[in-house]
Design a protein around this motif. Structure first.
Motif, short mmCIF file in Angstrom:
data_model
loop_
_atom_site.label_atom_id
_atom_site.label_comp_id
_atom_site.label_asym_id
_atom_site.label_seq_id
_atom_site.Cartn_x
_atom_site.Cartn_y
_atom_site.Cartn_z
N GLN A 12 -15.00 39.23 -19.80
CA GLN A 12 -14.39 38.40 -20.83
C GLN A 12 -13.16 37.68 -20.30
O GLN A 12 -12.51 38.16 -19.34
CB GLN A 12 -13.98 39.26 -22.02
N ALA A 13 -12.85 36.57 -20.89
CA ALA A 13 -11.65 35.84 -20.51
C ALA A 13 -10.44 36.76 -20.62
O ALA A 13 -10.31 37.54 -21.56
CB ALA A 13 -11.47 34.62 -21.41
N GLY A 14 -9.58 36.67 -19.60
CA GLY A 14 -8.42 37.54 -19.53
C GLY A 14 -8.65 38.80 -18.72
O GLY A 14 -7.70 39.51 -18.40
N GLY A 15 -9.88 39.05 -18.39
CA GLY A 15 -10.24 40.24 -17.64
C GLY A 15 -10.07 40.06 -16.14
O GLY A 15 -9.57 39.03 -15.67
N SER A 16 -10.51 41.08 -15.40
CA SER A 16 -10.34 41.09 -13.95
C SER A 16 -11.63 41.50 -13.26
O SER A 16 -12.47 42.22 -13.82
CB SER A 16 -9.25 42.10 -13.55
N LEU A 17 -11.78 41.00 -12.05
CA LEU A 17 -12.86 41.41 -11.16
C LEU A 17 -12.32 41.46 -9.75
O LEU A 17 -11.37 40.73 -9.41
CB LEU A 17 -14.04 40.44 -11.20
N ARG A 18 -12.93 42.28 -8.92
CA ARG A 18 -12.57 42.34 -7.50
C ARG A 18 -13.82 42.09 -6.68
O ARG A 18 -14.78 42.86 -6.76
CB ARG A 18 -11.99 43.69 -7.14
N LEU A 19 -13.79 41.02 -5.92
CA LEU A 19 -14.89 40.71 -5.03
C LEU A 19 -14.62 41.32 -3.66
O LEU A 19 -13.48 41.40 -3.22
CB LEU A 19 -15.07 39.20 -4.90
N SER A 20 -15.71 41.67 -2.99
CA SER A 20 -15.61 42.22 -1.65
C SER A 20 -16.60 41.51 -0.74
O SER A 20 -17.69 41.12 -1.18
CB SER A 20 -15.93 43.72 -1.69
N CYS A 21 -16.22 41.32 0.49
CA CYS A 21 -17.10 40.70 1.48
C CYS A 21 -17.07 41.55 2.74
O CYS A 21 -16.01 41.72 3.35
CB CYS A 21 -16.65 39.29 1.78
N ALA A 22 -18.24 42.06 3.12
CA ALA A 22 -18.37 42.84 4.34
C ALA A 22 -18.88 41.94 5.45
O ALA A 22 -19.87 41.22 5.28
CB ALA A 22 -19.33 43.99 4.11
N THR A 56 -1.66 33.80 3.63
CA THR A 56 -2.61 33.42 2.60
C THR A 56 -2.31 32.04 2.02
O THR A 56 -1.16 31.58 2.01
CB THR A 56 -2.61 34.44 1.45
N ASN A 57 -3.35 31.40 1.53
CA ASN A 57 -3.24 30.15 0.80
C ASN A 57 -4.24 30.16 -0.33
O ASN A 57 -5.31 30.75 -0.21
CB ASN A 57 -3.50 28.95 1.71
N TYR A 58 -3.85 29.47 -1.41
CA TYR A 58 -4.68 29.47 -2.61
C TYR A 58 -4.82 28.07 -3.18
O TYR A 58 -3.93 27.24 -3.06
CB TYR A 58 -4.06 30.37 -3.69
N ALA A 59 -5.95 27.85 -3.83
CA ALA A 59 -6.09 26.63 -4.62
C ALA A 59 -5.09 26.69 -5.78
O ALA A 59 -4.80 27.77 -6.30
CB ALA A 59 -7.50 26.51 -5.15
N ASP A 60 -4.59 25.53 -6.17
CA ASP A 60 -3.60 25.50 -7.25
C ASP A 60 -4.15 26.14 -8.53
O ASP A 60 -3.40 26.76 -9.29
CB ASP A 60 -3.19 24.06 -7.54
N SER A 61 -5.43 26.00 -8.73
CA SER A 61 -6.05 26.49 -9.97
C SER A 61 -6.06 28.01 -10.09
O SER A 61 -6.24 28.54 -11.19
CB SER A 61 -7.47 25.96 -10.10
N VAL A 62 -5.85 28.71 -8.97
CA VAL A 62 -5.91 30.18 -9.02
C VAL A 62 -4.60 30.84 -8.61
O VAL A 62 -4.49 32.07 -8.67
CB VAL A 62 -7.06 30.72 -8.15
N SER A 83 -6.62 37.72 -14.93
CA SER A 83 -6.45 36.70 -15.97
C SER A 83 -7.53 35.63 -15.86
O SER A 83 -7.26 34.44 -15.87
CB SER A 83 -5.06 36.05 -15.84
N LEU A 84 -8.75 36.10 -15.76
CA LEU A 84 -9.86 35.18 -15.55
C LEU A 84 -10.05 34.24 -16.73
O LEU A 84 -9.84 34.61 -17.90
CB LEU A 84 -11.14 35.95 -15.28
N LYS A 85 -10.44 33.02 -16.40
CA LYS A 85 -10.67 31.98 -17.39
C LYS A 85 -12.13 31.55 -17.34
O LYS A 85 -12.82 31.73 -16.32
CB LYS A 85 -9.78 30.77 -17.11
N HIS A 86 -12.58 30.93 -18.42
CA HIS A 86 -13.96 30.47 -18.46
C HIS A 86 -14.25 29.54 -17.28
O HIS A 86 -15.34 29.58 -16.69
CB HIS A 86 -14.23 29.75 -19.78
N GLU A 87 -13.26 28.72 -16.92
CA GLU A 87 -13.47 27.76 -15.84
C GLU A 87 -13.53 28.41 -14.46
O GLU A 87 -13.79 27.73 -13.46
CB GLU A 87 -12.38 26.68 -15.85
#
Length: 114
Positions: A12-22, A56-62, A83-87
């Motif tokens: 849901q919007a406002g929630g969190s996720l953690r992605l991992s890449c091996a 680190t560097n980030y897109a402005d949107s995140v 703080s995930l958003k629909h977009e």
């Protein structure tokens, strides 16, 4: 070279996720690692980058919501998304370059319900 992303899902919007890449097949400790994303009907965009020195560097949107990190001993790169958003809904890809070639993981779907 193989990059295997995981951790996507529905949140849901406002929630969190953690992605991992091996990562395998590369000298992980010296590679800059990146997360990109591609939303439906849009071009793939760079979301976050972490250098061998953990700069680190980030897109402005995140900025302020996402955090990229790496664990060289485990050969993994992570993307903590708060703080995930629909977009933010998109397929997220792990990416690196090795000897001038681009390598992409299969992608993991992140869906944020509003």
């Amino acid at each position: 070279v193989q990059l295997q992303a995981s951790g996507g899902g529905l949140v849901q919007a406002g929630g969190s996720l953690r992605l991992s890449c091996a990562a395998s097949g590369i000298n992980f400790g010296i590679n800059t690692m990146n997360w990109h994303r591609q939303a439906p009907g849009k071009e793939r965009e760079l979301v976050a980058t972490i250098s061998r020195d953990s700069n680190t560097n980030y897109a402005d949107s995140v900025k302020g919501r996402f955090t990229i990190s790496r664990d060289n001993a485990r050969r993994r790169v992570y993307l903590q998304m708060n703080s995930l958003k629909h977009e933010d809904t998109a397929v997220y890809y792990c990416h690196t370059q090795n000897w001038g070639r681009d390598y992409w993981g299969k992608g993991t779907q992140v869906t944020v319900s509003s």
